[in-house]
Design an enzyme around this catalytic site. Sequence first.
Site, PDB file in Angstrom:
ATOM      1  N   GLY A  69       0.836  -1.193   0.000  1.00  0.00           N
ATOM      2  CA  GLY A  69       0.000   0.000   0.000  1.00  0.00           C
ATOM      3  C   GLY A  69       0.872   1.244   0.000  1.00  0.00           C
ATOM      4  O   GLY A  69       2.023   1.202   0.469  1.00  0.00           O
ATOM      5  N   GLN A 128       3.459   9.953   0.536  1.00  0.00           N
ATOM      6  CA  GLN A 128       4.742   9.259   0.685  1.00  0.00           C
ATOM      7  C   GLN A 128       5.675   9.498  -0.503  1.00  0.00           C
ATOM      8  O   GLN A 128       6.870   9.263  -0.401  1.00  0.00           O
ATOM      9  CB  GLN A 128       4.527   7.748   0.879  1.00  0.00           C
ATOM     10  CG  GLN A 128       3.855   7.406   2.207  1.00  0.00           C
ATOM     11  CD  GLN A 128       3.644   5.915   2.351  1.00  0.00           C
ATOM     12  OE1 GLN A 128       2.645   5.387   1.899  1.00  0.00           O
ATOM     13  NE2 GLN A 128       4.601   5.232   2.952  1.00  0.00           N
ATOM     14  N   CYS A 170       6.141   0.034   7.436  1.00  0.00           N
ATOM     15  CA  CYS A 170       5.779   1.140   6.536  1.00  0.00           C
ATOM     16  C   CYS A 170       6.977   1.466   5.664  1.00  0.00           C
ATOM     17  O   CYS A 170       8.112   1.517   6.163  1.00  0.00           O
ATOM     18  CB  CYS A 170       5.388   2.349   7.379  1.00  0.00           C
ATOM     19  SG  CYS A 170       4.993   3.811   6.404  1.00  0.00           S
ATOM     20  N   LEU A 171       6.729   1.717   4.375  1.00  0.00           N
ATOM     21  CA  LEU A 171       7.834   2.054   3.469  1.00  0.00           C
ATOM     22  C   LEU A 171       8.518   3.358   3.894  1.00  0.00           C
ATOM     23  O   LEU A 171       9.680   3.575   3.576  1.00  0.00           O
ATOM     24  CB  LEU A 171       7.320   2.185   2.027  1.00  0.00           C
ATOM     25  CG  LEU A 171       6.784   0.891   1.395  1.00  0.00           C
ATOM     26  CD1 LEU A 171       6.189   1.179   0.029  1.00  0.00           C
ATOM     27  CD2 LEU A 171       7.887  -0.163   1.298  1.00  0.00           C
ATOM     28  N   HIS A 176      -4.140   2.201   7.889  1.00  0.00           N
ATOM     29  CA  HIS A 176      -2.744   2.654   7.911  1.00  0.00           C
ATOM     30  C   HIS A 176      -2.532   3.748   6.853  1.00  0.00           C
ATOM     31  O   HIS A 176      -1.936   4.790   7.138  1.00  0.00           O
ATOM     32  CB  HIS A 176      -1.839   1.438   7.647  1.00  0.00           C
ATOM     33  CG  HIS A 176      -0.382   1.760   7.521  1.00  0.00           C
ATOM     34  ND1 HIS A 176       0.569   1.274   8.401  1.00  0.00           N
ATOM     35  CD2 HIS A 176       0.302   2.483   6.604  1.00  0.00           C
ATOM     36  CE1 HIS A 176       1.770   1.709   8.020  1.00  0.00           C
ATOM     37  NE2 HIS A 176       1.632   2.441   6.924  1.00  0.00           N
ATOM     38  N   GLU A 177      -3.038   3.496   5.643  1.00  0.00           N
ATOM     39  CA  GLU A 177      -2.836   4.469   4.553  1.00  0.00           C
ATOM     40  C   GLU A 177      -3.655   5.741   4.796  1.00  0.00           C
ATOM     41  O   GLU A 177      -3.200   6.842   4.506  1.00  0.00           O
ATOM     42  CB  GLU A 177      -3.202   3.863   3.203  1.00  0.00           C
ATOM     43  CG  GLU A 177      -2.426   2.605   2.811  1.00  0.00           C
ATOM     44  CD  GLU A 177      -0.919   2.750   2.890  1.00  0.00           C
ATOM     45  OE1 GLU A 177      -0.405   3.883   2.787  1.00  0.00           O
ATOM     46  OE2 GLU A 177      -0.230   1.730   3.062  1.00  0.00           O
ATOM     47  N   HIS A 194      -1.852   8.115   6.882  1.00  0.00           N
ATOM     48  CA  HIS A 194      -0.854   8.912   6.147  1.00  0.00           C
ATOM     49  C   HIS A 194      -1.470  10.203   5.614  1.00  0.00           C
ATOM     50  O   HIS A 194      -0.822  11.246   5.579  1.00  0.00           O
ATOM     51  CB  HIS A 194      -0.306   8.118   4.951  1.00  0.00           C
ATOM     52  CG  HIS A 194       0.817   7.186   5.290  1.00  0.00           C
ATOM     53  ND1 HIS A 194       2.019   7.619   5.813  1.00  0.00           N
ATOM     54  CD2 HIS A 194       0.940   5.846   5.145  1.00  0.00           C
ATOM     55  CE1 HIS A 194       2.827   6.572   5.979  1.00  0.00           C
ATOM     56  NE2 HIS A 194       2.195   5.482   5.592  1.00  0.00           N
TER      57      HIS A 194
HETATM   58 NI    NI Z   1       2.913   3.485   5.646  1.00  0.00          NI
END
Ligand code: NI
Length: 172
Positions: free
Chosen positions: A46, A51, A94-95, A136-137, A140
């Site tokens: 995701g 991001q 998380c990336l 989670h997204e 962000h």
């Molecule tokens: Ni993340």
Amino acid sequence: MTVRPILTAPDPRLQAISMDVETVDAEIRTLVEDMAQSMYAAEGIGLAAVQIGVAKRVIVIDLDQKEGKKNPRAFINPKIVWASDEMAVFEEGCLSVPEIWDDVERPARIRCEYLDGDGKKQTLEADGLLAICLQHEMDHLNGVLFIDHLSRLKKNMAVKKLAKAKKLQAVG
Ligand code: NI
């Protein structure tokens, strides 16, 4: 389609509150494609637009990607309209928070409304990994990282680890 670099904490741009998308036009479709490519390149499931430094309420998720068979789903202006009282704990990563994983507790099921990649209004009831990933997204989009859900002690440890990794990166 372009693979764009993914911002990592503590980059202040990750704290931006993303803006609603007014129309799902060619620019947004290109953004969705770039996000999907960037997500696959980073081996994520995701990604939120913020991001890659674009503070718009756009999310891409692909939970059943296989070699040669990718199915990215776009969630534009997503909103949670219902969440279960029942909670679920999942070890998240998380990336934008590399090499840190920790347990986060969130509602186990949610219903959300969003626009799909064609700009059509959709409603979705999600549970399991999809419910976790969506929440989670969506965090962000409000400038929130999963480490913000941890205890202060655990969050401080994570931030220190990230700062150290960044310093090493800058030298090497
Ligand atoms: Ni993340």
